[in-house]
Design an enzyme around this catalytic site. Sequence first.
Site, PDB file in Angstrom:
ATOM      1  N   HIS A  50      26.295  -6.669  15.256  1.00 27.95           N
ATOM      2  CA  HIS A  50      25.114  -7.466  14.863  1.00 27.95           C
ATOM      3  C   HIS A  50      24.288  -6.680  13.849  1.00 27.95           C
ATOM      4  O   HIS A  50      23.058  -6.685  13.906  1.00 27.95           O
ATOM      5  CB  HIS A  50      24.258  -7.810  16.082  1.00 27.95           C
ATOM      6  CG  HIS A  50      24.919  -8.766  17.022  1.00 27.95           C
ATOM      7  ND1 HIS A  50      24.628 -10.099  17.068  1.00 27.95           N
ATOM      8  CD2 HIS A  50      25.886  -8.574  17.961  1.00 27.95           C
ATOM      9  CE1 HIS A  50      25.372 -10.689  18.004  1.00 27.95           C
ATOM     10  NE2 HIS A  50      26.149  -9.788  18.546  1.00 27.95           N
ATOM     11  N   ASP A  63      25.685  -4.245  21.315  1.00 21.22           N
ATOM     12  CA  ASP A  63      26.256  -5.451  21.905  1.00 21.22           C
ATOM     13  C   ASP A  63      27.437  -5.922  21.045  1.00 21.22           C
ATOM     14  O   ASP A  63      27.407  -5.800  19.819  1.00 21.22           O
ATOM     15  CB  ASP A  63      25.161  -6.527  21.899  1.00 21.22           C
ATOM     16  CG  ASP A  63      25.562  -7.780  22.653  1.00 21.22           C
ATOM     17  OD1 ASP A  63      26.467  -7.692  23.496  1.00 21.22           O
ATOM     18  OD2 ASP A  63      24.951  -8.828  22.404  1.00 21.22           O
ATOM     19  N   GLU A  64      28.459  -6.476  21.704  1.00 17.93           N
ATOM     20  CA  GLU A  64      29.546  -7.186  21.028  1.00 17.93           C
ATOM     21  C   GLU A  64      30.109  -6.429  19.826  1.00 17.93           C
ATOM     22  O   GLU A  64      30.145  -6.934  18.712  1.00 17.93           O
ATOM     23  CB  GLU A  64      29.072  -8.574  20.596  1.00 17.93           C
ATOM     24  CG  GLU A  64      28.749  -9.455  21.793  1.00 17.93           C
ATOM     25  CD  GLU A  64      28.443 -10.898  21.401  1.00 17.93           C
ATOM     26  OE1 GLU A  64      29.105 -11.785  21.925  1.00 17.93           O
ATOM     27  OE2 GLU A  64      27.537 -11.117  20.580  1.00 17.93           O
ATOM     28  N   TYR A  65      30.553  -5.223  20.087  1.00 20.63           N
ATOM     29  CA  TYR A  65      31.230  -4.457  19.030  1.00 20.63           C
ATOM     30  C   TYR A  65      32.723  -4.586  19.275  1.00 20.63           C
ATOM     31  O   TYR A  65      33.210  -4.305  20.379  1.00 20.63           O
ATOM     32  CB  TYR A  65      30.804  -2.993  19.087  1.00 20.63           C
ATOM     33  CG  TYR A  65      31.288  -2.187  17.914  1.00 20.63           C
ATOM     34  CD1 TYR A  65      30.771  -2.416  16.642  1.00 20.63           C
ATOM     35  CD2 TYR A  65      32.266  -1.208  18.069  1.00 20.63           C
ATOM     36  CE1 TYR A  65      31.210  -1.674  15.551  1.00 20.63           C
ATOM     37  CE2 TYR A  65      32.708  -0.459  16.985  1.00 20.63           C
ATOM     38  CZ  TYR A  65      32.167  -0.705  15.723  1.00 20.63           C
ATOM     39  OH  TYR A  65      32.601   0.021  14.654  1.00 20.63           O
TER      40      TYR A  65
END
EC number: 3.2.1.52
Length: 709
Positions: A275, A327-329
């Site tokens: 992000h 987050d969300e890597y």
Amino acid sequence: MLSVLQLSVSLLLTAVHGRSLGIPTLPFSSGGGQLRLSDIQTVIVDANYADSVDNRGDTLIPPSLTDFSETFVQDMKTLGVELALEDAGESRPGSIFLTLGDPTDYLDAAGRESSEGYTISVASSNITIAGSSSLGVWWGTRTILQQAILNNGSIPRGTVTDTPGWGTRGMMLDAARHYYPPGFLVEMCAYMSFFKQNTFHLHLSDNLYNNVDIYNRERSLELYARFRLWSDAEEVAGLNKHKNESYTRKQFDHIQSACAARGVTVVPEIEAPGHALVLVQWKPELGFEDDLSLLNISNPDTIPTMKSVWSVFLPWFHSKTVHIGADEYTAGANDYNAFVNAMADHIHTASNKSVRIWGTFPPNYTQPDYINIYPNVSVQHWEFFEDNPLYDYILNNYTVLNSDDTFYVVNKWSGSYPQKVNVSATFIGNPNTGGSLWYPYVFDTKNSSNNPLRDESLVLGEIAALWNDYGPNSSVYSEAYYAWREGIPALADKQWGGNLTQSEFPNVLQTLLPFIPGQDLERRIPSKTSTILEYTFGRDTASQRSISDSSGNVYDGYTDCSTTGSGSIAIGSCSVTTPLSSKGRNYTLTLSFQISSLEAPTNATLIAGGDSALMLTPNTTFFAGGNYYRLNSSLPLDRRLHLDIIGRGNHTFAKVNDGREEEFLTQIGVNGERFEWGPMAFEAPLHQIGGEGAGWTGQLYGLKLSSLA
Ligand SMILES: *[C@@H]1O[C@H](CO)[C@@H](O)[C@H](O)[C@H]1NC(C)=O
Ligand SMILES: *[C@@H]1O[C@H](CO)[C@@H](O)[C@H](O)[C@H]1NC(C)=O
Ligand SMILES: *[C@@H]1O[C@H](CO)[C@@H](O)[C@H](O)[C@H]1NC(C)=O
Ligand SMILES: *[C@@H]1O[C@H](CO)[C@@H](O)[C@H](O)[C@H]1NC(C)=O
Ligand SMILES: *[C@@H]1O[C@H](CO)[C@@H](O)[C@H](O)[C@H]1NC(C)=O
Ligand SMILES: *[C@@H]1O[C@H](CO)[C@@H](O)[C@H](O)[C@H]1NC(C)=O
Ligand SMILES: *[C@@H]1O[C@H](CO)[C@@H](O)[C@H](O)[C@H]1NC(C)=O
Ligand SMILES: *[C@@H]1O[C@H](CO)[C@@H](O)[C@H](O)[C@H]1NC(C)=O
Ligand SMILES: *[C@@H]1O[C@H](CO)[C@@H](O)[C@H](O)[C@H]1NC(C)=O
Ligand SMILES: *[C@@H]1O[C@H](CO)[C@@H](O)[C@H](O)[C@H]1NC(C)=O
Ligand SMILES: *[C@@H]1O[C@H](CO)[C@@H](O)[C@H](O)[C@H]1NC(C)=O
Ligand SMILES: *[C@@H]1O[C@H](CO)[C@@H](O)[C@H](O)[C@H]1NC(C)=O
């Protein structure tokens, strides 16, 4: 201003079964009878503790007992109760005495001492609030306000001994993919604080979904991506390109201190290495070739760049914990875990602060060569496809904050999540107790074997998140409040450990809502009847300058324009102003007017207020929250028009000369793939008609605001 002492409240509540209604509910032992607040004259701060602060919470700017007392006295004033404030050594009749008690009396769900507990003793002529710390006293003052509202200006006699079960209770707002002005954030803190929430997590950098299947490199580099802090420091020159939608250090200080003044700690989040498109738009070489929203951690400049960004902003932050996102890597667990540890080291060394991350790559102590994140990094769990909070973290001695997506909200539209908090799940979402009240230890609302015991000390609490996945034009600021309006109190009760039931909730909330101090998120305007304001222009208006309001509310206006001699005012560079700014849902705003010329055909402002402006661009348009929302029609010149703007629930309509209603809608872009249409709920703009820069001339015949829609 309404006074609770004069209010005839429909809901008169008696305490039963060892508890009182409130949000949260209170353990209460009744002494019989009530004490009327009109019999109280003074708040006495125990002089022994006047300067005492709570150093055990997450804030580094804890208010003193005196600071909290001052805010309490102001809050009582908004309820129509005027109290003097003094320091003294002891209580006396007619007073509310604020002091500290024995901290060992206040234990959380895990049986540890809490600095947030308090005891209230209500006798026949005086009240004592003893807190585990000054913060505990503050929560006790929220109880006094709530009980006064719920009991028609009286406080039931007896004793409340109350301690939160969990130390981190609050909300997370995505202020990255949508800007929110400082004032809105401060009002949200006031709303949260009234229900005893103590944490406001602000997500400060992010981007719209980088749909690599359809976006080329150029498009990714132009996609909406924001970093909301504005610094003139050379190390971050060029990172933030949007000063008007950013927080300066002074503004961020104001947000943090105004929230702290009400017991709410702001936990800031700067998101990386996923992000992170805004960082890549700044330094494209740091982006992962295949997806520019991910930082390439193998690039030797990536970690030093993030360290220097944090070094610039760490001195801004007044919390013991900061959030580094994470987050969300999707580009490698070891790179990610090494990044988290490097940032945790840097942040701890530079500022002595702890680090929090979104649960992403859980530890694995059996896999050779796997890098585990440090056990002193706290983890914010949000989805079981990322981690199992009990088995991955708690059993490995990590602290976990519950942000399970059961309580996620995405503003206005989403393929996955609701647009309002799932309030019902707070009442029936606990599989460990057969589907009764949910509490922060419940990560999984379906499968009890995924949840630790209620007294698990590694569960920090809960933070419920609101995301703006589809960007800034999906909503105006206040729509984030409306998405949370019922959710905050419903969650706050359980985050504290209360046991309000689903059937009790609506009445208690409706009774409290009009009186919550420190905020006016609903933009209420007191009025004697449904007509809130009404101006008509007689022949004598010009000489008077003042415009009288015939509603009976005396919202008299002012004009520097002259009359036309035919019951109207000539609008031009002169204006008509009202003492009002904005009105929230519901309303009908009626303008009776004629446009003679449009000096700025694509940028004319008919009427402007604190939250919105009604414009001609040339289509009839609302400008609100930094975005334009246009109808498929415009207004004719040289004709007398009767324009109704109608705010009805979460919709807004315009109607010309009693024709058909046309709705203001937003066109929401979904990942570059398609559009969805959604309703918009604008506040009515009420402050000014005409004036320098308004871009039109004409006549105004009348202005009316009604609460009916
Ligand atoms: C609330 O208090 C006011 C003022 O003391 C009183 O006039 C009114 O009757 C009370 N309302 C109820 C429902 O008891
Ligand atoms: C609710 O909590 C109170 C303590 O605050 C307790 O006395 C009461 O029994 C509880 N009620 C229910 C229904 O669990
Ligand atoms: C009320 O005030 C008296 C002193 O006048 C004090 O002894 C007593 O503890 C107070 N009671 C409460 C509940 O504040
Ligand atoms: C990541 O950075 C390294 C070192 O600069 C480079 O060799 C590699 O190609 C980059 N990977 C991608 C996918 O961009
Ligand atoms: C560092 O932070 C810890 C935890 O908040 C605190 O106990 C300690 O006093 C701090 N040390 C310094 C030097 O500020
Ligand atoms: C940890 O790694 C081992 C070895 O690669 C693997 O078998 C195991 O499934 C992993 N554990 C978890 C919880 O992912
Ligand atoms: C967790 O901490 C406890 C108490 O400090 C210790 O007994 C236990 O071995 C630790 N467990 C793990 C998996 O590290
Ligand atoms: C608008 O309000 C209606 C009725 O209260 C509700 O069903 C709907 O979900 C709301 N829509 C949005 C986008 O909030
Ligand atoms: C900030 O400036 C941009 C560019 O001028 C504009 O589009 C946007 O509406 C402004 N934002 C606000 C909140 O006014
Ligand atoms: C303005 O309204 C016209 C119809 O009158 C419509 O064709 C046009 O698309 C609208 N423009 C915008 C920007 O919405
Ligand atoms: C506003 O109007 C909507 C739709 O008619 C209604 O459901 C809602 O209760 C009204 N809200 C208020 C605050 O009157
Ligand atoms: C529109 O008018 C306002 C008010 O005069 C002015 O501040 C703004 O710069 C104008 N915008 C454009 C795009 O001309």
